[in-house]
Enzyme design. Structure first.
Site, PDB file in Angstrom:
ATOM      1  N   ALA A 144      47.648 -40.022  26.465  1.00  0.00           N
ATOM      2  CA  ALA A 144      47.179 -40.074  27.849  1.00  0.00           C
ATOM      3  C   ALA A 144      46.958 -38.686  28.465  1.00  0.00           C
ATOM      4  O   ALA A 144      46.129 -38.531  29.363  1.00  0.00           O
ATOM      5  CB  ALA A 144      48.164 -40.874  28.687  1.00  0.00           C
ATOM      6  N   GLN A 165      45.620 -43.113  21.328  1.00  0.00           N
ATOM      7  CA  GLN A 165      46.369 -44.170  22.009  1.00  0.00           C
ATOM      8  C   GLN A 165      45.671 -44.521  23.314  1.00  0.00           C
ATOM      9  O   GLN A 165      46.085 -45.434  24.019  1.00  0.00           O
ATOM     10  CB  GLN A 165      47.784 -43.688  22.329  1.00  0.00           C
ATOM     11  CG  GLN A 165      48.619 -43.365  21.099  1.00  0.00           C
ATOM     12  CD  GLN A 165      49.852 -42.558  21.460  1.00  0.00           C
ATOM     13  OE1 GLN A 165      50.902 -43.105  21.741  1.00  0.00           O
ATOM     14  NE2 GLN A 165      49.723 -41.245  21.456  1.00  0.00           N
ATOM     15  N   VAL A 182      42.944 -45.874  26.009  1.00  0.00           N
ATOM     16  CA  VAL A 182      42.194 -47.132  26.067  1.00  0.00           C
ATOM     17  C   VAL A 182      40.941 -46.989  26.940  1.00  0.00           C
ATOM     18  O   VAL A 182      40.286 -47.972  27.260  1.00  0.00           O
ATOM     19  CB  VAL A 182      43.110 -48.263  26.605  1.00  0.00           C
ATOM     20  CG1 VAL A 182      44.251 -48.529  25.620  1.00  0.00           C
ATOM     21  CG2 VAL A 182      43.673 -47.940  27.985  1.00  0.00           C
ATOM     22  N   ASP A 183      40.624 -45.740  27.329  1.00  0.00           N
ATOM     23  CA  ASP A 183      39.541 -45.509  28.290  1.00  0.00           C
ATOM     24  C   ASP A 183      38.164 -45.325  27.648  1.00  0.00           C
ATOM     25  O   ASP A 183      37.160 -45.255  28.355  1.00  0.00           O
ATOM     26  CB  ASP A 183      39.877 -44.286  29.169  1.00  0.00           C
ATOM     27  CG  ASP A 183      40.245 -43.048  28.352  1.00  0.00           C
ATOM     28  OD1 ASP A 183      39.714 -42.875  27.245  1.00  0.00           O
ATOM     29  OD2 ASP A 183      41.072 -42.243  28.839  1.00  0.00           O
ATOM     30  N   HIS A 186      45.623 -48.275  20.311  1.00  0.00           N
ATOM     31  CA  HIS A 186      46.127 -49.196  21.336  1.00  0.00           C
ATOM     32  C   HIS A 186      45.003 -50.029  21.949  1.00  0.00           C
ATOM     33  O   HIS A 186      45.120 -50.500  23.083  1.00  0.00           O
ATOM     34  CB  HIS A 186      46.893 -48.433  22.425  1.00  0.00           C
ATOM     35  CG  HIS A 186      48.236 -47.946  21.970  1.00  0.00           C
ATOM     36  ND1 HIS A 186      49.037 -47.116  22.722  1.00  0.00           N
ATOM     37  CD2 HIS A 186      48.931 -48.194  20.829  1.00  0.00           C
ATOM     38  CE1 HIS A 186      50.166 -46.875  22.058  1.00  0.00           C
ATOM     39  NE2 HIS A 186      50.120 -47.494  20.904  1.00  0.00           N
TER      40      HIS A 186
HETATM   41  P1  OAD Z   1      52.772 -40.278  28.036  1.00  0.00           P
HETATM   42  O1  OAD Z   1      52.583 -40.381  29.497  1.00  0.00           O
HETATM   43  O2  OAD Z   1      54.022 -40.833  27.458  1.00  0.00           O
HETATM   44  O3  OAD Z   1      52.679 -38.758  27.584  1.00  0.00           O
HETATM   45  C1  OAD Z   1      51.623 -37.935  28.020  1.00  0.00           C
HETATM   46  C2  OAD Z   1      51.952 -36.501  27.640  1.00  0.00           C
HETATM   47  O4  OAD Z   1      50.831 -35.701  27.959  1.00  0.00           O
HETATM   48  C3  OAD Z   1      53.158 -35.916  28.406  1.00  0.00           C
HETATM   49  O5  OAD Z   1      54.037 -35.292  27.486  1.00  0.00           O
HETATM   50  C4  OAD Z   1      52.514 -34.892  29.362  1.00  0.00           C
HETATM   51  O6  OAD Z   1      53.340 -33.749  29.537  1.00  0.00           O
HETATM   52  C5  OAD Z   1      51.254 -34.524  28.615  1.00  0.00           C
HETATM   53  N1  OAD Z   1      50.131 -34.106  29.468  1.00  0.00           N
HETATM   54  C6  OAD Z   1      49.766 -34.563  30.685  1.00  0.00           C
HETATM   55  N2  OAD Z   1      48.629 -33.985  31.108  1.00  0.00           N
HETATM   56  C7  OAD Z   1      48.251 -33.131  30.122  1.00  0.00           C
HETATM   57  C8  OAD Z   1      47.148 -32.246  29.931  1.00  0.00           C
HETATM   58  N3  OAD Z   1      46.186 -32.100  30.858  1.00  0.00           N
HETATM   59  N4  OAD Z   1      47.083 -31.554  28.791  1.00  0.00           N
HETATM   60  C9  OAD Z   1      48.042 -31.673  27.832  1.00  0.00           C
HETATM   61  N5  OAD Z   1      49.104 -32.475  27.953  1.00  0.00           N
HETATM   62  C10 OAD Z   1      49.206 -33.215  29.066  1.00  0.00           C
HETATM   63  O7  OAD Z   1      51.480 -40.927  27.356  1.00  0.00           O
HETATM   64  P2  OAD Z   1      51.287 -41.370  25.824  1.00  0.00           P
HETATM   65  O8  OAD Z   1      52.125 -40.548  24.920  1.00  0.00           O
HETATM   66  O9  OAD Z   1      49.839 -41.444  25.573  1.00  0.00           O
HETATM   67  O10 OAD Z   1      50.935 -47.746  25.598  1.00  0.00           O
HETATM   68  O11 OAD Z   1      51.871 -42.831  25.888  1.00  0.00           O
HETATM   69  C11 OAD Z   1      51.834 -43.639  24.754  1.00  0.00           C
HETATM   70  C12 OAD Z   1      51.718 -45.071  25.143  1.00  0.00           C
HETATM   71  O12 OAD Z   1      52.712 -45.405  26.118  1.00  0.00           O
HETATM   72  C13 OAD Z   1      50.431 -45.440  25.873  1.00  0.00           C
HETATM   73  O13 OAD Z   1      49.354 -45.635  24.990  1.00  0.00           O
HETATM   74  C14 OAD Z   1      50.796 -46.700  26.587  1.00  0.00           C
HETATM   75  C15 OAD Z   1      52.132 -46.267  27.132  1.00  0.00           C
HETATM   76  O14 OAD Z   1      53.035 -47.261  27.404  1.00  0.00           O
HETATM   77  C16 OAD Z   1      50.821 -49.032  25.960  1.00  0.00           C
HETATM   78  O15 OAD Z   1      50.541 -49.394  27.086  1.00  0.00           O
HETATM   79  C17 OAD Z   1      51.039 -49.969  24.816  1.00  0.00           C
END
Ligand code: OAD
Length: 241
Positions: free
Chosen positions: A22, A99, A101-102, A117
């Site tokens: 994300a 991961q 979904v956009d 995802h």
């Molecule tokens: P998270 O919100 O858990 O992690 C996002 C990471 O990106 C965090 O560590 C932030 O510090 C970092 N971040 C934010 N903005 C950033 C930027 N501009 N550049 C670099 N890093 C940045 O999101 P995911 O790891 O994607 O699943 O979450 C995994 C899954 O959890 C999602 O796909 C979703 C969620 O529940 C489902 O809904 C099944």
């Protein structure tokens, strides 16, 4: 050891896979999940992102995804997405496993994308599985064929990942010389197991690197858009050492 190192590793690599989360899309305006302004800070995922929520709390479930679908109309891929599309066109990467979904990677021009995802821009019936237009879900319609509940093709907690996307990602990651993980907290199973499957070099680009950095050969703290632009600059003018 920073952006220039990564650019050199990319030039040496025959197979580079990028794994995004994300944090890749926050610079487009879409919140992530676990940061201070993330979705899961105000909404309990159990109430909107589980199979149970779909079955037992459908209105709230539908409202949550309708809101996320509608908000996509206000946002677009940013420079970082465009750089990744450009890297694919220039042969620098073999696959983006995401991961997200956009669909922003595809919108920016990437073709080799595995949606681990699923996505929130295509719809199916939860009962009969038939695909239906996005507008039906947005307009609160039921399935035209069986009157079942409509849902996005997103993976909910409690569901298995799309097999093709998972197998493709696993195969590519196992054969990759270089894996670049961008914008994910790596908190969610099973995608968080993928980086460890890499036998080559492993790089982490993220805003918050605490907790994950020791597992990587190179860690670059920063925003995806800025770091990718920096790496791209070095890629186009490799440093002679
Ligand atoms: P998270 O919100 O858990 O992690 C996002 C990471 O990106 C965090 O560590 C932030 O510090 C970092 N971040 C934010 N903005 C950033 C930027 N501009 N550049 C670099 N890093 C940045 O999101 P995911 O790891 O994607 O699943 O979450 C995994 C899954 O959890 C999602 O796909 C979703 C969620 O529940 C489902 O809904 C099944």
């Amino acid at each position: 050891m920073t952006a220039s190192t990564l650019a050199q590793w990319m030039l040496q690599s025959n197979s580079t896979l990028i794994l995004t989360g994300a944090g890749m899309s926050t610079e487009s305006g879409i919140p992530d999940f676990r940061s201070r302004k993330g979705w899961w800070k105000n909404t309990d995922p159990r109430t909107v992102a589980t199979v149970e929520s779909l079955q037992q709390n459908y209105e709230l479930f539908r409202e949550f995804y309708q809101m996320r679908i509608q908000s996509l109309m206000d946002f677009e891929p940013h420079r970082g997405h465009e750089i990744l599309a450009n890297w694919e066109a220039r042969g620098h990467l073999s696959l983006i496993a995401t991961q997200n979904v956009d669909r922003f990677h595809q919108q920016a021009g990437n073709h080799a994308v595995a949606e681990l995802h699923g996505n929130i821009v295509t719809i199916r019936c939860q009962s009969c599985g038939k695909p239906l237009p996005l507008g039906h879900f947005v307009d609160n319609a039921v399935c035209t064929y069986c009157k079942g509940k409509l849902r996005p093709n997103v993976v909910l907690f409690g569901e298995t990942l799309p097999q093709e996307a998972w197998n493709r990602s696993l195969k590519e990651i196992q054969g990759a010389d270089l894996v670049i993980v961008i914008g994910t907290s790596l908190e969610v199973y099973p995608v968080n197991q993928l980086p460890a499957m890499c036998k080559g070099r492993l790089v982490y680009i993220n805003l918050d690197v605490a907790g994950n950095s020791r597992n990587f050969d190179l860690v670059i703290q920063g925003t995806a858009g800025e770091v990718l632009a920096e790496v791209d600059k070095y890629l186009q003018e490799p440093i002679v050492e």
